[in-house]
Design a protein around this motif. Structure first.
Motif, PDB file in Angstrom:
ATOM      1  N   VAL A 100       1.020  -1.129  -0.283  1.00 48.76           N
ATOM      2  CA  VAL A 100      -0.522   0.008   0.023  1.00 48.76           C
ATOM      3  C   VAL A 100       0.607   1.761  -0.096  1.00 48.76           C
ATOM      4  O   VAL A 100       0.579   2.366  -0.696  1.00 48.76           O
ATOM      5  CB  VAL A 100      -1.012   0.234   1.544  1.00 48.76           C
ATOM      6  N   LEU A 101       1.604   0.889   0.582  1.00 45.13           N
ATOM      7  CA  LEU A 101       2.741   2.169   0.832  1.00 45.13           C
ATOM      8  C   LEU A 101       3.342   2.366  -0.187  1.00 45.13           C
ATOM      9  O   LEU A 101       4.990   3.538  -0.602  1.00 45.13           O
ATOM     10  CB  LEU A 101       3.426   2.918   2.791  1.00 45.13           C
ATOM     11  N   THR A 104       4.187   5.533  -2.377  1.00 46.93           N
ATOM     12  CA  THR A 104       4.106   7.119  -1.029  1.00 46.93           C
ATOM     13  C   THR A 104       5.846   7.236  -0.890  1.00 46.93           C
ATOM     14  O   THR A 104       6.467   8.146  -0.271  1.00 46.93           O
ATOM     15  CB  THR A 104       4.168   7.067   0.075  1.00 46.93           C
ATOM     16  N   SER A 108       8.211  10.225  -1.975  1.00 50.22           N
ATOM     17  CA  SER A 108       7.845  11.434  -0.572  1.00 50.22           C
ATOM     18  C   SER A 108       8.797  11.597   0.280  1.00 50.22           C
ATOM     19  O   SER A 108       8.692  12.370   0.903  1.00 50.22           O
ATOM     20  CB  SER A 108       6.730  11.108  -0.079  1.00 50.22           C
ATOM     21  N   HIS A 211      -3.007  14.737   4.472  1.00 49.89           N
ATOM     22  CA  HIS A 211      -3.708  13.578   3.830  1.00 49.89           C
ATOM     23  C   HIS A 211      -2.619  12.427   4.687  1.00 49.89           C
ATOM     24  O   HIS A 211      -3.087  10.975   4.548  1.00 49.89           O
ATOM     25  CB  HIS A 211      -3.660  13.376   1.971  1.00 49.89           C
ATOM     26  N   SER A 212      -1.273  12.853   5.609  1.00 46.00           N
ATOM     27  CA  SER A 212      -0.636  11.701   6.261  1.00 46.00           C
ATOM     28  C   SER A 212      -1.540  10.743   7.108  1.00 46.00           C
ATOM     29  O   SER A 212      -0.882   9.451   6.744  1.00 46.00           O
ATOM     30  CB  SER A 212       0.509  12.155   6.297  1.00 46.00           C
ATOM     31  N   LEU A 215      -3.905   8.682   5.678  1.00 47.13           N
ATOM     32  CA  LEU A 215      -2.872   7.283   4.790  1.00 47.13           C
ATOM     33  C   LEU A 215      -2.824   6.401   5.521  1.00 47.13           C
ATOM     34  O   LEU A 215      -2.824   5.192   5.099  1.00 47.13           O
ATOM     35  CB  LEU A 215      -2.247   7.974   4.009  1.00 47.13           C
ATOM     36  N   ALA A 218      -6.169   4.361   6.855  1.00 41.75           N
ATOM     37  CA  ALA A 218      -6.370   3.634   5.336  1.00 41.75           C
ATOM     38  C   ALA A 218      -5.190   2.544   6.021  1.00 41.75           C
ATOM     39  O   ALA A 218      -6.084   1.393   5.809  1.00 41.75           O
ATOM     40  CB  ALA A 218      -6.787   4.124   4.296  1.00 41.75           C
ATOM     41  N   VAL A 219      -4.300   2.242   6.113  1.00 43.55           N
ATOM     42  CA  VAL A 219      -3.736   1.398   6.324  1.00 43.55           C
ATOM     43  C   VAL A 219      -3.711   0.063   7.382  1.00 43.55           C
ATOM     44  O   VAL A 219      -3.558  -0.820   7.826  1.00 43.55           O
ATOM     45  CB  VAL A 219      -1.736   2.000   6.218  1.00 43.55           C
TER      46      VAL A 219
END
Length: 427
Positions: A100-101, A104, A108, A211-212, A215, A218-219
């Motif tokens: 998922v990450l 990112t 990022s 948004h972090s 994120l 959600a994880v």
């Protein structure tokens, strides 16, 4: 009720869990927070500019005497950390987390970290620049990042308040983390609700964005969904084992319990449904409503079966007790009063020995047959005590004997077991 104006309706509803609100210049806001941090370090009072969740965390850190200039304590080396991670419930979720990450972490210049429920970091991965920067504050695997260790930080505070939170720049109690924006969300065991750990995403405060927080939330949610799927699959395997165990006891009440004591199934339906978690350990358990149940392990302790307490536990003893060896030292026990249970291991061996010696055995005699010359009275008494928890007044003492007419086909006892007993008894 006061009317709401158009202007009020147009105002954004800022989340109290976000450290950097949309549209705010992160560099300017970081300067404001650093001045607030310096003032708080002087008089010990969190300034009003802080969010309530951060102010409360600062007070906890100050009360604990946290040094804001010390890095996170390193508790485990690389090998010990890997072993701790390998034995943790969340180890199997790492492929999901990294999947998922992945984008990112690559694009990022940030890192992700996974902690246990105490705030000990078990894993971290991400952009090389972020991993290098994490070395100073020791925000790396093997380090303890709880609030009690380093004060306000996303991992420790998320675990302390059991809620996802973002911590921006000088909102961190530690000055070594003022260059970071961190967001973390707790992860729970879907079976028990217990905290398992936290997932964190951290990067430079200059790239801080609301948004972090979404994120990491959600994880964490995805990980909990995967754990729920694993629990459901395990429940199905347990049900198959349970049905095999109870198939020969048609009509007798029973319940299937998970390793944590959760009631997975019951026969008849609803017999134990809705009960609080059952204490799982071999022997007798008393539920919150006063019901007594016998607990037996299922499979390799993958779960447990609960049966109604035998009448023998309430002082009534069957006149006839039938012992049916099932191979090795496992034995099925039935009484003419409705008693039914299955014993194995040392308990089954003791029961078979007493069935073969209706006159009873002293502690030394029983120990000789169980352990040979290495017999120990304390060990024998402990084993008999565990068996008495299952049989109640059926098991008498001085000498140890069964208080019922025993019907046992001695030829059905495993020959190797009988040969071992004879050898240890010297005959």
């Amino acid at each position: 009720m006061r009317d709401t104006t158009d202007r009020e309706r147009s105002q954004p509803a800022f989340s109290p869990w976000i450290g950097i609100q949309p549209g705010v210049d992160p560099v300017r806001w970081a300067r404001v927070l650093r001045r607030a941090h310096d003032r708080a370090a002087g008089d010990g009072t969190p300034p009003p500019i802080l969010r309530d969740v951060i102010a409360r965390s600062w007070r906890r850190a100050a009360a604990a005497g946290i040094d804001p200039d010390r890095p996170a304590p390193r508790l485990l080396d690389e090998g010990e950390t890997a072993r701790r991670l390998g034995g943790h419930r969340l180890a199997g979720a790492l492929p999901l987390i990294t999947g998922v990450l992945e984008v990112t972490l690559r694009d990022s210049a940030c890192l992700a970290a996974l902690s246990d429920a105490d705030g000990l970091l078990l894993w971290a991965d991400g952009h090389p620049r972020a991993l290098h920067g994490a070395a100073g504050p020791q925000f790396l695997p093997g380090s303890l990042c709880s609030e009690q260790a380093i004060g306000t930080n996303a991992v420790g505070t998320a675990l302390a308040i059991d809620h996802a939170v973002q911590v921006f720049s000088a909102e961190h109690f530690s000055r070594l983390l003022h260059g970071w924006t961190c967001a973390a969300a707790p992860i729970h065991d879907p079976e028990t609700g217990a905290l398992l750990g936290a997932i964190d995403v951290s990067g430079s405060f200059r790239a801080g964005h609301a948004h972090s927080l979404a994120l990491v939330s959600a994880v964490a949610s995805a990980v909990e969904s995967e754990l729920r799927r694993e629990v459901a699959l395990r429940d199905e395997r347990l049900k198959a084992l349970y049905l095999r165990r109870v198939s020969h006891r048609s009509g007798q009440r029973s319940a299937l319990l998970s390793r944590s004591g959760r009631v997975v199934a019951a026969s008849p339906r609803g017999w134990l449904d809705g009960q609080a978690t059952v204490p799982v350990a071999d022997g007798v358990a008393t539920l919150a409503n006063g019901i007594e149940v016998l607990i037996e392990p299922l499979g390799r302790r993958e779960g447990y079966v609960a049966w109604p307490t035998p009448r023998a536990r309430r002082g009534r003893v069957p006149a006839v007790l039938r012992l049916e060896p099932l191979g090795d030292t496992r034995v099925r026990v039935t009484g003419d009063d409705g008693l039914e249970l299955e014993l194995g291991g040392r308990q089954g061996e003791i029961l078979l020995l007493l069935g073969l010696h209706p006159g009873g055995l002293t502690s030394d005699e029983l120990g000789l047959r169980l352990y040979g010359a290495a017999r120990n009275r304390v060990t024998v008494r402990a084993e008999v005590s565990r068996l008495r928890a299952r049989l109640g007044s059926l098991l008498r003492s001085n000498p140890y004997r069964l208080a019922a007419e025993v019907r046992l086909d001695a030829s059905a006892v495993d020959p190797a077991v009988r040969a071992s007993w004879r050898a240890r008894a010297g005959r």
